[in-house]
Write a protein that holds these residues in place. Structure first.
Motif, PDB file in Angstrom:
ATOM      1  N   THR A   1       0.827  -1.193   0.000  1.00 23.24           N
ATOM      2  CA  THR A   1       0.000   0.000   0.000  1.00 23.24           C
ATOM      3  C   THR A   1       0.870   1.256   0.000  1.00 23.24           C
ATOM      4  N   GLY A   2       0.590   2.171  -0.933  1.00 24.01           N
ATOM      5  CA  GLY A   2       1.350   3.406  -1.036  1.00 24.01           C
ATOM      6  C   GLY A   2       2.589   3.303  -1.902  1.00 24.01           C
ATOM      7  N   GLU A   3       2.868   2.130  -2.424  1.00 22.07           N
ATOM      8  CA  GLU A   3       4.073   1.895  -3.224  1.00 22.07           C
ATOM      9  C   GLU A   3       3.742   1.953  -4.712  1.00 22.07           C
ATOM     10  N   ARG A   4       4.444   2.811  -5.455  1.00 23.26           N
ATOM     11  CA  ARG A   4       4.255   2.856  -6.900  1.00 23.26           C
ATOM     12  C   ARG A   4       4.835   1.596  -7.531  1.00 23.26           C
ATOM     13  N   PHE A   5       4.372   1.288  -8.745  1.00 23.00           N
ATOM     14  CA  PHE A   5       4.787   0.044  -9.404  1.00 23.00           C
ATOM     15  C   PHE A   5       6.294   0.018  -9.650  1.00 23.00           C
ATOM     16  N   SER A   6       6.894   1.170  -9.919  1.00 24.26           N
ATOM     17  CA  SER A   6       8.348   1.205 -10.118  1.00 24.26           C
ATOM     18  C   SER A   6       9.082   0.736  -8.881  1.00 24.26           C
ATOM     19  N   ASP A   7       8.562   1.091  -7.697  1.00 27.40           N
ATOM     20  CA  ASP A   7       9.182   0.647  -6.443  1.00 27.40           C
ATOM     21  C   ASP A   7       8.959  -0.845  -6.218  1.00 27.40           C
ATOM     22  N   THR A   8       7.788  -1.343  -6.617  1.00 24.74           N
ATOM     23  CA  THR A   8       7.530  -2.778  -6.509  1.00 24.74           C
ATOM     24  C   THR A   8       8.530  -3.558  -7.363  1.00 24.74           C
ATOM     25  N   ILE A   9       8.751  -3.077  -8.583  1.00 22.40           N
ATOM     26  CA  ILE A   9       9.713  -3.749  -9.476  1.00 22.40           C
ATOM     27  C   ILE A   9      11.115  -3.697  -8.894  1.00 22.40           C
ATOM     28  N   GLU A  10      11.487  -2.545  -8.352  1.00 23.97           N
ATOM     29  CA  GLU A  10      12.828  -2.407  -7.772  1.00 23.97           C
ATOM     30  C   GLU A  10      13.018  -3.363  -6.605  1.00 23.97           C
ATOM     31  N   ARG A  11      11.976  -3.519  -5.801  1.00 23.07           N
ATOM     32  CA  ARG A  11      12.058  -4.409  -4.643  1.00 23.07           C
ATOM     33  C   ARG A  11      12.086  -5.882  -5.046  1.00 23.07           C
ATOM     34  N   LEU A  12      11.254  -6.244  -6.037  1.00 18.52           N
ATOM     35  CA  LEU A  12      11.161  -7.655  -6.451  1.00 18.52           C
ATOM     36  C   LEU A  12      12.246  -8.042  -7.446  1.00 18.52           C
ATOM     37  N   GLY A  13      12.754  -7.076  -8.214  1.00 24.24           N
ATOM     38  CA  GLY A  13      13.713  -7.369  -9.279  1.00 24.24           C
ATOM     39  C   GLY A  13      13.006  -7.475 -10.619  1.00 24.24           C
ATOM     40  N   PHE A  14      13.529  -6.758 -11.614  1.00 15.98           N
ATOM     41  CA  PHE A  14      12.868  -6.734 -12.916  1.00 15.98           C
ATOM     42  C   PHE A  14      12.790  -8.127 -13.540  1.00 15.98           C
ATOM     43  N   GLU A  15      13.870  -8.898 -13.441  1.00 14.94           N
ATOM     44  CA  GLU A  15      13.888 -10.242 -14.052  1.00 14.94           C
ATOM     45  C   GLU A  15      12.812 -11.117 -13.433  1.00 14.94           C
ATOM     46  N   ASN A  16      12.616 -10.994 -12.131  1.00 14.05           N
ATOM     47  CA  ASN A  16      11.587 -11.763 -11.431  1.00 14.05           C
ATOM     48  C   ASN A  16      10.203 -11.360 -11.937  1.00 14.05           C
ATOM     49  N   VAL A  17       9.960 -10.053 -12.017  1.00 16.69           N
ATOM     50  CA  VAL A  17       8.661  -9.557 -12.486  1.00 16.69           C
ATOM     51  C   VAL A  17       8.399 -10.000 -13.922  1.00 16.69           C
ATOM     52  N   GLU A  18       9.393  -9.854 -14.792  1.00 18.10           N
ATOM     53  CA  GLU A  18       9.205 -10.239 -16.184  1.00 18.10           C
ATOM     54  C   GLU A  18       8.921 -11.733 -16.313  1.00 18.10           C
ATOM     55  N   ALA A  19       9.623 -12.541 -15.560  1.00 18.75           N
ATOM     56  CA  ALA A  19       9.408 -13.989 -15.622  1.00 18.75           C
ATOM     57  C   ALA A  19       7.970 -14.336 -15.237  1.00 18.75           C
ATOM     58  N   GLN A  20       7.424 -13.646 -14.238  1.00 21.37           N
ATOM     59  CA  GLN A  20       6.039 -13.904 -13.834  1.00 21.37           C
ATOM     60  C   GLN A  20       5.054 -13.472 -14.914  1.00 21.37           C
ATOM     61  N   LEU A  21       5.380 -12.371 -15.601  1.00 22.84           N
ATOM     62  CA  LEU A  21       4.475 -11.868 -16.635  1.00 22.84           C
ATOM     63  C   LEU A  21       4.529 -12.706 -17.910  1.00 22.84           C
ATOM     64  N   LEU A  22       5.643 -13.382 -18.136  1.00 27.51           N
ATOM     65  CA  LEU A  22       5.749 -14.248 -19.308  1.00 27.51           C
ATOM     66  C   LEU A  22       5.149 -15.628 -19.044  1.00 27.51           C
ATOM     67  N   SER A  23       4.822 -15.880 -17.781  1.00 27.91           N
ATOM     68  CA  SER A  23       4.138 -17.116 -17.399  1.00 27.91           C
ATOM     69  C   SER A  23       2.667 -16.810 -17.175  1.00 27.91           C
ATOM     70  N   ASP A  24       1.826 -17.825 -17.215  1.00 20.99           N
ATOM     71  CA  ASP A  24       0.394 -17.637 -16.958  1.00 20.99           C
ATOM     72  C   ASP A  24       0.006 -18.085 -15.550  1.00 20.99           C
ATOM     73  N   GLU A  25       0.999 -18.380 -14.733  1.00 21.12           N
ATOM     74  CA  GLU A  25       0.716 -18.927 -13.407  1.00 21.12           C
ATOM     75  C   GLU A  25      -0.120 -17.976 -12.552  1.00 21.12           C
ATOM     76  N   ILE A  26       0.165 -16.689 -12.661  1.00 21.06           N
ATOM     77  CA  ILE A  26      -0.547 -15.729 -11.813  1.00 21.06           C
ATOM     78  C   ILE A  26      -2.033 -15.660 -12.150  1.00 21.06           C
ATOM     79  N   LEU A  27      -2.397 -15.998 -13.393  1.00 19.79           N
ATOM     80  CA  LEU A  27      -3.813 -15.993 -13.778  1.00 19.79           C
ATOM     81  C   LEU A  27      -4.603 -17.053 -13.015  1.00 19.79           C
TER      82      LEU A  27
END
Length: 317
Positions: free
Chosen positions: A272-298
């Motif tokens: 809460t209160g965190e912009r998406f850029s900060d979420t990516i910085e915290r999680l790591g871009f490679e991690n975020v991209e890997a999740q988006l290229l997968s359908d697991e989150i759906l």
């Protein structure tokens, strides 16, 4: 100095409806939603009439392509909304949710590589309208750019889309012209003659499509249309340049799926209160991209949409 009578609670309530206080007064700017800045002539007339009837006669335009009627008194807010709703318009565009989608004029622009009006309207309906009641950690902005000219600054949005035309280069068709027409037209010098043969630097190429059909011997006769997606851009007090995903998507279905997965990821893993850029910085871009290229989150969609947001610093959802 005039005495202010609107309470903080009332001000907060109408802000959620798209009415922002004009400082030092009990009047508000009414933020009218558009689909990428497009309205009809009839709606334009309706806005002008509403500005005269309920506001101070002034109309301004925001950087997000919404329209604001200034000087609307608190007690006239309901009347104002009812008046513009008869013209198919409404107010809004505030809060921790998907904001109105913006786009460039790529549909009519000579450089446009996609129907930016049509695409942004589809994204608007799917993720601004249909996700209107979905609370996110913070606001989330989407921009659609028709080509790599980037007029709408897609990489400064939480999610930005850029139209692409990937050259289909057949080196065997190159005749080694002394004055290469493709080299001449490329705006970023991604094409060079090496030992009399044209070479295309794919890493440098921005897929603007300017070279398509310019070779007299059809070495680049056509191309493949696609979408480049930037993640984590933002403008303001803290600036972040969005980073492009490694894959260029070639179907609208893939694009819409990535947008949905991005919003689900942000709601599930953002704080809460965190912009998406900060979420990516915290999680790591490679991690975020890997999740988006997968359908697991759906597979967790219903669970994610029904769950509470993560708290941060004691704040609640």
């Amino acid at each position: 100095m005039a005495t202010l009578t609107v309470s903080k609670e009332d001000e907060k309530r109408v802000k959620a409806l798209g009415f922002l206080n004009n400082k030092g007064t009990d009047n508000f700017s009414a933020r009218i939603i558009t689909k990428n800045g497009k309205i009809t002539a009839e709606q334009q007339i309706c806005i002008g009439e509403a500005a005269k009837l309920f506001g101070n006669g002034g109309v301004t335009y925001t950087t997000r392509l919404t329209v604001e009627v200034q000087g609307v008194p608190y007690e006239k807010i309901d009347e104002f909304r009812a008046y513009i709703q008869k013209c198919g318009l409404d107010t809004g565009g505030t809060g921790s949710k998907v904001r109105p989608v913006v786009s460039c004029k790529g549909t009519t622009c000579q450089y446009g590589l996609l129907d930016s009006f049509g695409l942004s309207e589809e994204i608007h309906d799917e993720f601004y309208v249909n996700w209107h009641d979905v609370k996110l950690p913070h606001k989330f902005k989407i921009a659609v750019g028709g080509c790599p000219n980037n007029c709408v600054k897609p990489n400064l949005n939480d999610l930005g889309i850029v139209g692409q035309l990937i050259p289909n280069f057949d080196q065997d068709m190159c005749s080694g012209c002394k004055k290469c027409s493709v080299v001449k037209i490329c705006p970023i010098d991604a094409v060079k003659l090496v030992d009399g043969v044209m070479e295309l630097d794919r890493e440098k190429c921005i897929n603007c499509g300017r070279c398509i059909g310019t070779c007299h011997f059809d070495a680049i006769e056509d191309g493949t249309y696609g979408y480049k997606i930037y993640l984590g851009g933002r403008w303001g007090k803290k600036i972040a340049i969005g980073k492009p995903m490694s894959k260029i998507f070639t179907t609208k279905e893939e694009l819409m799926s990535v947008i949905e997965k991005t919003l689900l990821l942000y709601r599930e893993q953002g704080k809460t209160g965190e912009r998406f850029s900060d979420t990516i910085e915290r999680l790591g871009f490679e991690n975020v991209e890997a999740q988006l290229l997968s359908d697991e989150i759906l597979e967790r969609k219903e669970e994610i949409l029904s769950a509470k947001l993560h708290e941060v610093g004691g704040a609640t959802c």
